[in-house]
Design a protein around this motif. Structure first.
Motif, PDB file in Angstrom:
ATOM      1  N   ALA B 241      15.881  34.912  61.382  1.00 56.87           N
ATOM      2  CA  ALA B 241      16.821  36.030  61.278  1.00 56.87           C
ATOM      3  C   ALA B 241      18.133  35.670  61.970  1.00 56.87           C
ATOM      4  N   THR B 242      18.031  34.996  63.105  1.00 60.81           N
ATOM      5  CA  THR B 242      19.233  34.594  63.835  1.00 60.81           C
ATOM      6  C   THR B 242      20.030  33.552  63.045  1.00 60.81           C
ATOM      7  N   VAL B 243      19.319  32.633  62.419  1.00 61.56           N
ATOM      8  CA  VAL B 243      20.000  31.612  61.614  1.00 61.56           C
ATOM      9  C   VAL B 243      20.858  32.297  60.545  1.00 61.56           C
ATOM     10  N   LEU B 244      20.249  33.249  59.845  1.00 67.52           N
ATOM     11  CA  LEU B 244      20.989  33.925  58.780  1.00 67.52           C
ATOM     12  C   LEU B 244      22.199  34.658  59.338  1.00 67.52           C
ATOM     13  N   GLU B 245      22.016  35.285  60.496  1.00 68.03           N
ATOM     14  CA  GLU B 245      23.122  36.051  61.069  1.00 68.03           C
ATOM     15  C   GLU B 245      24.277  35.142  61.526  1.00 68.03           C
ATOM     16  N   VAL B 246      23.921  33.967  62.008  1.00 65.52           N
ATOM     17  CA  VAL B 246      24.970  33.014  62.407  1.00 65.52           C
ATOM     18  C   VAL B 246      25.794  32.627  61.171  1.00 65.52           C
ATOM     19  N   TYR B 247      25.100  32.370  60.061  1.00 64.25           N
ATOM     20  CA  TYR B 247      25.828  32.062  58.824  1.00 64.25           C
ATOM     21  C   TYR B 247      26.723  33.243  58.432  1.00 64.25           C
ATOM     22  N   GLN B 248      26.163  34.453  58.545  1.00 63.17           N
ATOM     23  CA  GLN B 248      26.927  35.640  58.134  1.00 63.17           C
ATOM     24  C   GLN B 248      28.159  35.852  59.016  1.00 63.17           C
ATOM     25  N   SER B 352       9.973  21.938  52.082  1.00 62.39           N
ATOM     26  CA  SER B 352      11.241  22.643  52.210  1.00 62.39           C
ATOM     27  C   SER B 352      11.062  24.015  51.580  1.00 62.39           C
ATOM     28  N   ILE B 353      11.456  25.051  52.318  1.00 66.64           N
ATOM     29  CA  ILE B 353      11.230  26.418  51.849  1.00 66.64           C
ATOM     30  C   ILE B 353      12.476  27.255  52.072  1.00 66.64           C
ATOM     31  N   PRO B 354      12.569  28.419  51.434  1.00 66.29           N
ATOM     32  CA  PRO B 354      13.729  29.276  51.699  1.00 66.29           C
ATOM     33  C   PRO B 354      13.774  29.637  53.188  1.00 66.29           C
ATOM     34  N   ILE B 355      14.972  29.694  53.735  1.00 65.77           N
ATOM     35  CA  ILE B 355      15.094  29.982  55.172  1.00 65.77           C
ATOM     36  C   ILE B 355      14.403  31.298  55.514  1.00 65.77           C
ATOM     37  N   THR B 361       5.909  30.799  56.737  1.00 69.36           N
ATOM     38  CA  THR B 361       5.332  29.482  56.446  1.00 69.36           C
ATOM     39  C   THR B 361       4.756  28.852  57.710  1.00 69.36           C
ATOM     40  N   LEU B 362       5.510  28.929  58.806  1.00 71.58           N
ATOM     41  CA  LEU B 362       5.011  28.328  60.050  1.00 71.58           C
ATOM     42  C   LEU B 362       3.705  28.990  60.476  1.00 71.58           C
ATOM     43  N   ARG B 363       3.654  30.314  60.328  1.00 77.28           N
ATOM     44  CA  ARG B 363       2.412  31.012  60.678  1.00 77.28           C
ATOM     45  C   ARG B 363       1.259  30.551  59.786  1.00 77.28           C
ATOM     46  N   TYR B 379       8.110  21.223  63.584  1.00 79.57           N
ATOM     47  CA  TYR B 379       9.508  21.224  64.000  1.00 79.57           C
ATOM     48  C   TYR B 379      10.321  20.969  62.744  1.00 79.57           C
ATOM     49  N   GLY B 380      11.613  21.044  62.840  1.00 82.07           N
ATOM     50  CA  GLY B 380      12.354  20.699  61.634  1.00 82.07           C
ATOM     51  C   GLY B 380      13.722  21.304  61.539  1.00 82.07           C
ATOM     52  N   HIS B 381      14.290  21.093  60.344  1.00 84.34           N
ATOM     53  CA  HIS B 381      15.672  21.466  60.095  1.00 84.34           C
ATOM     54  C   HIS B 381      15.694  22.886  59.532  1.00 84.34           C
ATOM     55  N   ILE B 382      15.558  23.873  60.391  1.00 83.33           N
ATOM     56  CA  ILE B 382      15.453  25.246  59.892  1.00 83.33           C
ATOM     57  C   ILE B 382      16.738  25.682  59.190  1.00 83.33           C
ATOM     58  N   GLY B 383      17.854  25.074  59.582  1.00 83.66           N
ATOM     59  CA  GLY B 383      19.139  25.427  58.978  1.00 83.66           C
ATOM     60  C   GLY B 383      19.135  25.267  57.466  1.00 83.66           C
TER      61      GLY B 383
END
Ligand SMILES: Cc1cc2nc3c(=O)[nH]c(=O)nc-3n(C[C@H](O)[C@H](O)[C@H](O)COP(=O)(O)OP(=O)(O)OC[C@H]3O[C@@H](n4cnc5c(N)ncnc54)[C@H](O)[C@@H]3O)c2cc1C
Ligand code: SF4
Ligand code: SF4
Lengths: 434, 466
Positions: B241-248, B352-355, B361-363, B379-383
């Motif tokens: 959720a934070t990743v998306l908000e940073v993009y926004q 690779s999955i939608p953000i 997915t991790l769960r 671990y990975g490139h969540i961005g």
């Protein structure tokens, strides 16, 4: 212990994920460029050997022995694999199954076995005068020694005729009050190739509160034997030295040779003796072992006398693999150099890359050794240094040859010799002022 | 053709020093970084080391005339068995052909031969204040040829994307030995829309269409500043959720990495001195640019992440940045070491999955781990939604191997179910080809037709991709 049961073989082979990180750091791979010389290739081949997919024969031995044992891959492996230990274990296994193939070892015996050398104090001198080729011929070794011998012979010039052991007393009293009793592990290479280093070590230690004892009967540290597939002999040599030194009650066991301190380190003791009866004694011994520069900086905190100088001397430092990779010691030698008056320290590029000497490698694999040496020399020469300093007599021999090979005016020297010179010069200055 | 005859012909053609023919030597070419080839190494019939386009052409023509498989290979750091002769044939090791032919700083491009190592290229480009941005974790060992063939990317794909957009043109030796140039190989232009885009087709073709022998790369100016923010979360869902908000908020960081609780534990076990805060997830944001823009973006990220995170730390101090980034960079290593009698494996490692589906997915991966009794470090490139899962097993225990292969299969299916793909950057190779139909349906038929048009005899790297 059975090959398959050796700790590195049993525990580490499976850890290799073949990521190839080690390809990017191996000096031999950098020259050969194909997977047969890559560290992960060695891990793979040791696995094939373990699994009986290849025979323990000369062909496999030759592949594995292309490795310098510089340990660069091991310190860089993300999975924590001691690639060099696996390699050594495998060479030893092949040698056991197939004694005739370890040709290099015969050469090793020639120059690391005190018996051989002691029998004639002038052996090395003789060797030089007669030439390796003749000696080899006389001993019937030409068939088994490497073809590069005539070339390799050049590396061995200027060997002193008198060894350190013949010039130094067993007990060396301190100058001033005594703080420590030191057992000096006088290794073969220092003894035979660089006796001036041994003299300087004794000089500097005794001037810094140390009584220095050279126990009679020290044998080779065993590192060349490990590298050449003779683990059993290495064990015997180490056991002898452990008993010898443990029979004293030394505060520290000091050596000025990077290879010796690596061979006597806890890590190598684990490699040789883990699970064997002598294990605890070995660890007790290794807990006292310390590299000379670490001792001078970390224990003594040496203050070198101020002496006059006309012009600063440019000095650069080569990290011996057995000090930097095997023991992580890189700061202390530099710190020591920086404490010497009149020195301008210049760091070279890739100071920690191997010089290609690696004990007997320069003789057994002359051409490869020279390629690696030439790269080293390019970095050295770029600094414009007047003195090239390193803490390993075996590296010193190789680097001296490098300097000659490139017609470069530069003195190859152990740092303790420079420190000792300061003490000597200070004495002279005091005398003049009196 | 008999193996002995193949070896003889190749030696005659290229000279002894460019050919390996001894069986013992060939064994060293039976593996890459994949778990597959650790289980089942496959030895080629010969290995060649071409150092010119003509060398490659000669070998290709010989293979074409005699129907022999050719398997291109870079550094063998691929994780898919892509460079392995699983159906026999000649491995063409291009890693020793490593000339940087021209750096055209004025036009911001460089021409290289396929064996140049990624990190070496960037070291050279740095002298001109330029860089080639894709940055795989294998930068110090992988070849540019391998990167192009796999369309590799890395930590900074969020902002700089993968290899593909930087490839201006290629020289390719076709399976019949003919040489073609694609796109802007002969031009010095940055834009070029002339003709069907064969460059794009070749990038990511994993060695099944032809041999890439020359690469024209577009480079860009190297940013002068960077900063790193670490945000610590008690709730896993807050991370995406934070990743998306940073993009926004209008910020495009160069990289956004996630460590879940398994990875945090692994790092702390392996290097207690790094001392990552215990949490459900940690996000690391890297921003780059010029000093004022970096500072501005850092503050925005701090503010946005601060809404959900337990703690946020922002730094532009090189020492602190190295420490923070080390937490991420040692994860792969730490994963290998969490079990003294085991190691991480490269299998099921690259989904690779939608953000928006990362947390779910991790769960799900965690519960798959429980189901199969296998520890997994995530671990990975969540961005960009690219998650690296590292199963930790004893690879020499057949029972565990069997279990992990089932687990890996389920991870791959999970990715597809989540609207993602089985591979975000490492490629398909031999290990993920069985998912082709599921992922692409009818399109696979068209892929096969393209393959046939390029390689009618089917000699280029068979057994890969589909
Ligand atoms: C520790 C580690 C970290 C990694 N991190 C990343 C990462 O962050 N991002 C990422 O994308 N990948 C990553 N990888 C995967 C791998 O490093 C990349 O895919 C890399 O691009 C492969 O390059 P290589 O030279 O090793 O190619 P190889 O493995 O030798 O070959 C890969 C494929 O390319 C083909 N090929 C190679 N050269 C040519 C050529 N000249 N012409 C035609 N085909 C060719 C081969 O046939 C094969 O199919 C990582 C791997 C490891 C081990
Ligand atoms: S770096 Fe270590 S794990 Fe990676 S290939 Fe080399 S030996 Fe194997
Ligand atoms: S010990 Fe040195 S020479 Fe031997 S494989 Fe490792 S890096 Fe290469």
């Amino acid at each position: 212990m059975e090959f398959k049961e050796l700790p590195p073989v049993k525990e580490q082979i499976m850890k290799c994920v073949r990521c190839g990180k080690c390809r990017s750091v191996c000096p031999v791979f950098a020259e050969v460029g194909n997977e047969t010389a890559a560290p992960r290739g060695h891990v793979f081949m040791v696995q094939m050997l373990r699994d009986g997919k290849v025979e323990p024969d000369k062909a496999v031995y030759d592949k594995l022995s292309a490795c310098l044992m510089c340990e660069t891959c091991s310190v860089n492996c993300p999975s924590g694999i001691d690639v060099h230990e696996l390699n050594a274990a495998a060479r030893s296994y092949i040698y056991e199954k197939n004694p005739s193939i370890a040709k290099e070892f015969i050469f090793d015996t020639m120059w690391t076995n005190p018996g051989f050398l002691k029998a004639s104090t002038h052996f090395m001198g003789g060797l030089q005068k007669l030439g390796l080729q003749k000696i080899a011929r006389d001993m019937g070794l030409t068939r088994i020694l490497p073809g590069d011998l005539p070339e390799a012979e050049k590396i061995l010039t200027n060997i002193p005729t008198k060894s350190a052991k013949t010039c130094l007393p067993e007990i060396n009293k301190t100058v001033g009050p005594k703080k420590y009793t030191i057992g000096y592990f006088l290794g073969c290479a220092t003894d035979l190739l660089s006796p001036e280093v041994a003299k300087a070590t004794i000089d500097v230690l005794t001037r810094n509160g140390c009584e220095v004892i050279i126990p009679p009967g020290i044998k080779c540290c065993g590192l060349p034997h490990i590298a050449n597939g003779k683990m059993d002999t290495a064990r015997k040599l180490a056991a002898h030295n452990i008993k010898l030194f443990n029979s004293y009650n030394f505060d520290y066991v000091i050596t000025d040779c990077a290879s010796c301190s690596a061979a006597l380190s806890r890590k190598n003791m684990e490699f040789l003796f883990k699970g064997l009866n002598i294990e605890d004694q070995a660890y007790d011994f290794s807990s006292r072992v310390m590299d000379l520069t670490s001792f001078l900086i970390n224990v003594i905190d040496i203050q070198i006398p101020e002496v006059k100088y006309d012009k600063k001397v440019k000095v650069t430092y080569h990290d011996p693999c057995h000090l930097a990779n095997a023991q992580g010691i890189t700061r202390e030698p530099r710190e020591l150099l920086k404490r010497i008056p009149g020195i301008e320290f210049i760091e070279m590029n890739n100071a920690n890359s191997c010089c290609g000497g690696s004990g007997t490698y320069s003789v057994t694999h002359y051409k490869m050794s020279m390629k690696i040496l030439d790269k080293k020399m390019d970095n050295v020469m770029e600094t414009g240094a007047d003195k090239l300093v390193t803490c390993c007599p075996s590296c010193m021999m190789q680097l001296k040859y490098g300097v000659r090979r490139h017609n470069w005016k530069c003195q190859v020297v152990h740092p303790v010799v420079l420190v000792s010179e300061c003490y000597q010069n200070a004495l002279i200055e005091q005398g003049e002022n009196r | 053709m008999e193996q002995v005859a193949i070896k003889e012909e190749l030696s005659k053609m290229l000279g002894q020093e460019k050919v390996l023919t001894e069986n013992l030597d060939l064994m060293y070419y039976s593996y890459d970084s994949s778990f597959l080839t650790k289980l089942k190494p496959a030895t080629p019939d010969a290995v060649v080391f071409p150092r010119s386009t003509e060398d490659v052409q000669q070998v290709m023509k010989f293979a074409w005339n005699n129907n022999i498989n050719i398997i291109p290979r870079g550094a063998g750091t691929g994780e898919t068995g892509g460079c392995i002769a699983i159906e026999g044939g000649i491995v063409m090791d291009l890693s020793t052909w490593s000339d940087i032919e021209e750096i055209d700083a004025m036009n911001m491009q460089v021409i290289v031969r396929p064996g140049v190592i990624h990190a070496d290229l960037n070291n050279e480009l740095a002298k001109y204040n330029l860089f080639f941005p894709p940055d795989p974790g294998s930068s110090k060992m992988c070849t540019i040829g391998g990167m192009v063939a796999n369309n590799a990317s890395g930590l900074r794909a969020v902002k700089y994307w993968s290899t593909e957009p930087y490839i201006l043109g290629l020289e390719v030796v076709m399976p019949n030995g003919e040489v073609i140039t694609t796109g802007g190989m002969k031009a010095r232009t940055i834009k070029n829309v002339s003709g069907i885009n064969l460059t794009k087709l070749m990038v990511g073709s994993e060695g099944i269409l032809g041999i890439i022998t020359r690469i024209r790369i577009r480079c860009i100016p190297k940013p002068s500043a960077r900063g790193i923010a670490m945000a610590v979360f008690d709730n896993l869902d807050d991370a995406p959720a934070t990743v998306l908000e940073v993009y926004q908020a209008g910020i495009l960081p160069s990289g956004i990495e996630i460590l879940d609780s398994s990875a945090i534990h692994a790092v702390n076990d392996f290097k207690p001195e790094i001392n990552l805060p215990n949490a459900e997830a940690i996000l690391l944001f890297e921003v780059d640019g010029n000093p004022p823009s970096v500072e501005y973006e850092g503050q925005v990220i701090k503010e946005v992440a601060g809404k959900r995170a337990r703690e946020v730390e922002w730094s532009t101090d090189p020492v602190r940045m190295t420490q923070l980034w080390e937490g991420r960079s040692v994860t792969a290593t730490a994963a290998a070491r969490v079990r003294p009698d085991g190691t991480r494996i490269f299998a099921g490692e690259d989904i690779s999955i939608p953000i928006s589906r990362v947390a779910d997915t991790l769960r799900a991966i965690r519960s798959l781990g429980k189901k199969y009794g296998i520890q997994i470090v995530n671990y990975g490139h969540i961005g960009d939604g690219n998650v690296h899962s590292a199963p930790v097993i004893n690879p020499e225990n057949p029972e565990e191997v069997e279990r992990v292969l089932k687990l890996v299969h389920e991870i791959h299916l999970l990715a597809i179910e989540m609207g993602g793909t089985t591979t975000g950057e490492h490629g398909v190779g031999a290990v993920r080809r069985s998912y082709a139909e599921l992922e692409h349906g009818l399109a696979v038929e068209y892929m096969k037709r393209i393959k046939k048009a390029f390689d009618p005899h089917g000699i280029m790297n068979p057994g890969k991709v589909f």
